[in-house]
Design a protein around this motif. Structure first.
Motif, PDB file in Angstrom:
ATOM      1  N   LEU A   1      -4.969   7.482   3.716  1.00 48.23           N
ATOM      2  CA  LEU A   1      -5.530   7.402   2.376  1.00 48.23           C
ATOM      3  C   LEU A   1      -5.158   6.084   1.684  1.00 48.23           C
ATOM      4  O   LEU A   1      -5.974   5.495   0.983  1.00 48.23           O
ATOM      5  CB  LEU A   1      -5.049   8.589   1.534  1.00 48.23           C
ATOM      6  CG  LEU A   1      -5.604   9.964   1.961  1.00 48.23           C
ATOM      7  CD1 LEU A   1      -4.965  11.075   1.135  1.00 48.23           C
ATOM      8  CD2 LEU A   1      -7.120  10.008   1.833  1.00 48.23           C
ATOM      9  N   GLN A   2      -3.918   5.626   1.883  1.00 50.82           N
ATOM     10  CA  GLN A   2      -3.518   4.340   1.306  1.00 50.82           C
ATOM     11  C   GLN A   2      -4.377   3.190   1.880  1.00 50.82           C
ATOM     12  O   GLN A   2      -4.765   2.271   1.150  1.00 50.82           O
ATOM     13  CB  GLN A   2      -2.034   4.094   1.566  1.00 50.82           C
ATOM     14  CG  GLN A   2      -1.099   4.975   0.758  1.00 50.82           C
ATOM     15  CD  GLN A   2       0.354   4.730   1.090  1.00 50.82           C
ATOM     16  OE1 GLN A   2       0.680   4.064   2.080  1.00 50.82           O
ATOM     17  NE2 GLN A   2       1.258   5.287   0.260  1.00 50.82           N
TER      18      GLN A   2
ATOM     19  N   ARG B   1      -7.681   3.323   0.182  1.00 53.87           N
ATOM     20  CA  ARG B   1      -7.630   2.810  -1.192  1.00 53.87           C
ATOM     21  C   ARG B   1      -7.626   1.269  -1.190  1.00 53.87           C
ATOM     22  O   ARG B   1      -8.313   0.644  -1.995  1.00 53.87           O
ATOM     23  CB  ARG B   1      -6.387   3.346  -1.896  1.00 53.87           C
ATOM     24  CG  ARG B   1      -6.432   4.836  -2.219  1.00 53.87           C
ATOM     25  CD  ARG B   1      -5.279   5.224  -3.132  1.00 53.87           C
ATOM     26  NE  ARG B   1      -5.236   6.668  -3.342  1.00 53.87           N
ATOM     27  CZ  ARG B   1      -4.478   7.505  -2.654  1.00 53.87           C
ATOM     28  NH1 ARG B   1      -3.672   7.037  -1.701  1.00 53.87           N
ATOM     29  NH2 ARG B   1      -4.487   8.801  -2.916  1.00 53.87           N
ATOM     30  N   ARG B   2      -6.810   0.711  -0.281  1.00 53.80           N
ATOM     31  CA  ARG B   2      -6.791  -0.749  -0.201  1.00 53.80           C
ATOM     32  C   ARG B   2      -8.171  -1.295   0.193  1.00 53.80           C
ATOM     33  O   ARG B   2      -8.622  -2.328  -0.301  1.00 53.80           O
ATOM     34  CB  ARG B   2      -5.738  -1.206   0.803  1.00 53.80           C
ATOM     35  CG  ARG B   2      -4.306  -0.988   0.330  1.00 53.80           C
ATOM     36  CD  ARG B   2      -3.318  -1.725   1.224  1.00 53.80           C
ATOM     37  NE  ARG B   2      -3.333  -1.227   2.585  1.00 53.80           N
ATOM     38  CZ  ARG B   2      -2.570  -0.218   3.027  1.00 53.80           C
ATOM     39  NH1 ARG B   2      -1.718   0.390   2.196  1.00 53.80           N
ATOM     40  NH2 ARG B   2      -2.622   0.161   4.277  1.00 53.80           N
TER      41      ARG B   2
ATOM     42  N   LYS C   1     -11.045   0.058  -0.533  1.00 53.54           N
ATOM     43  CA  LYS C   1     -11.909   0.139  -1.705  1.00 53.54           C
ATOM     44  C   LYS C   1     -11.666  -1.043  -2.646  1.00 53.54           C
ATOM     45  O   LYS C   1     -12.605  -1.627  -3.174  1.00 53.54           O
ATOM     46  CB  LYS C   1     -11.672   1.460  -2.436  1.00 53.54           C
ATOM     47  CG  LYS C   1     -12.193   2.696  -1.716  1.00 53.54           C
ATOM     48  CD  LYS C   1     -13.726   2.669  -1.670  1.00 53.54           C
ATOM     49  CE  LYS C   1     -14.246   3.950  -1.002  1.00 53.54           C
ATOM     50  NZ  LYS C   1     -15.727   3.923  -0.871  1.00 53.54           N
ATOM     51  N   ARG C   2     -10.387  -1.371  -2.871  1.00 50.71           N
ATOM     52  CA  ARG C   2     -10.083  -2.500  -3.753  1.00 50.71           C
ATOM     53  C   ARG C   2     -10.621  -3.813  -3.162  1.00 50.71           C
ATOM     54  O   ARG C   2     -11.158  -4.660  -3.872  1.00 50.71           O
ATOM     55  CB  ARG C   2      -8.570  -2.596  -3.989  1.00 50.71           C
ATOM     56  CG  ARG C   2      -8.006  -1.485  -4.861  1.00 50.71           C
ATOM     57  CD  ARG C   2      -6.618  -1.857  -5.361  1.00 50.71           C
ATOM     58  NE  ARG C   2      -5.683  -2.072  -4.262  1.00 50.71           N
ATOM     59  CZ  ARG C   2      -4.937  -1.097  -3.716  1.00 50.71           C
ATOM     60  NH1 ARG C   2      -5.026   0.156  -4.165  1.00 50.71           N
ATOM     61  NH2 ARG C   2      -4.095  -1.372  -2.736  1.00 50.71           N
TER      62      ARG C   2
END
Length: 231
Positions: A73-74, A77-78, A80-81
């Protein structure tokens, strides 16, 4: 990244100059286009870097999967950024490209106008010694001289009699008389030829052909006489 840092430093310098009252010299269109191209190269490199990082984070998320959900998940998220940064970079690059194209078009238009101005001044200089009234007079003179030349050509082409004052009607009358004399001679010759032809015909035989039916020997004798008469 170093170029991006230099660009940020320049922006800060411009801001300081703006607050301090200093005024930067306006860049020329060529300088602006060059700077925009350099910035576009930097953003393209940043795009490539972000795309690589996005692929790395995606591979990391796939690697951990459900085995290590937190790490997966991390990584997502990275990703997505990074995708957001990539979208912003794409938008900025498009803006810079549009601005550069606009400056290039403006530069081209300015060059075209400058060339047209030079051409207009050159044409004005070429016409400065010309007077429209003088041009009209010159063209009128040329037309008049052409008409005179045509009249001279027509006069030269006419046959000259050099003292010959014979009336043409008299010549035509004499020609008709000659034609009539020729026709009379032809008619006279035709009459003489007919008389000569008649003289050449053989005489008609004096013997009378029998009127009653004759024998075969008599018919042969008569036929021989006719042949002799004709020949």
């Amino acid at each position: 990244m170093e170029a991006l840092a230099m660009d940020t430093s320049r922006k800060r310098t411009r801001l300081r100059n703006a607050f301090s009252g200093k005024k930067e010299d306006d860049p020329s269109p060529e300088e602006a286009i060059q700077k925009l191209r350099e910035t576009e190269k930097i953003l393209i490199k940043k795009q490539e870097f972000l795309e690589q990082k996005i692929q790395q984070e995606l591979q990391t998320a796939k690697k951990h999967g459900t085995k290590n959900k937190r790490a997966a998940l991390q990584a997502l998220r990275r990703k997505k950024r990074l995708e957001q940064q990539l979208a912003q970079t794409d938008g900025t690059l498009s803006t810079l490209e549009l601005q550069r194209e606009a400056i290039e078009n403006a530069t081209t238009n300015a060059e075209v106008l400058r060339t047209m101005g030079l051409a207009a001044r050159a044409m004005s200089k070429a016409h400065q010694d010309m007077d429209i009234n003088k041009v009209d007079e010159l063209m009128s003179d040329i037309t008049e001289q052409q008409e005179i030349a045509q009249q001279i050509s027509d006069a030269i082409s006419q046959p000259v009699g050099f003292g010959d004052s014979v009336d043409e009607d008299e010549l035509l009358e004499e020609l008709e008389e000659l034609e009539q004399e020729k026709l009379n001679e032809e008619l006279l010759n035709m009459g003489e030829d007919e008389e000569a032809a008649l003289d050449k015909l053989p005489d008609v035989p004096s013997t009378h052909l029998p009127t009653s039916p004759a024998s075969k020997a008599d018919e042969e004798e008569e036929l021989k006489q006719l042949v002799n008469w004709v020949s």
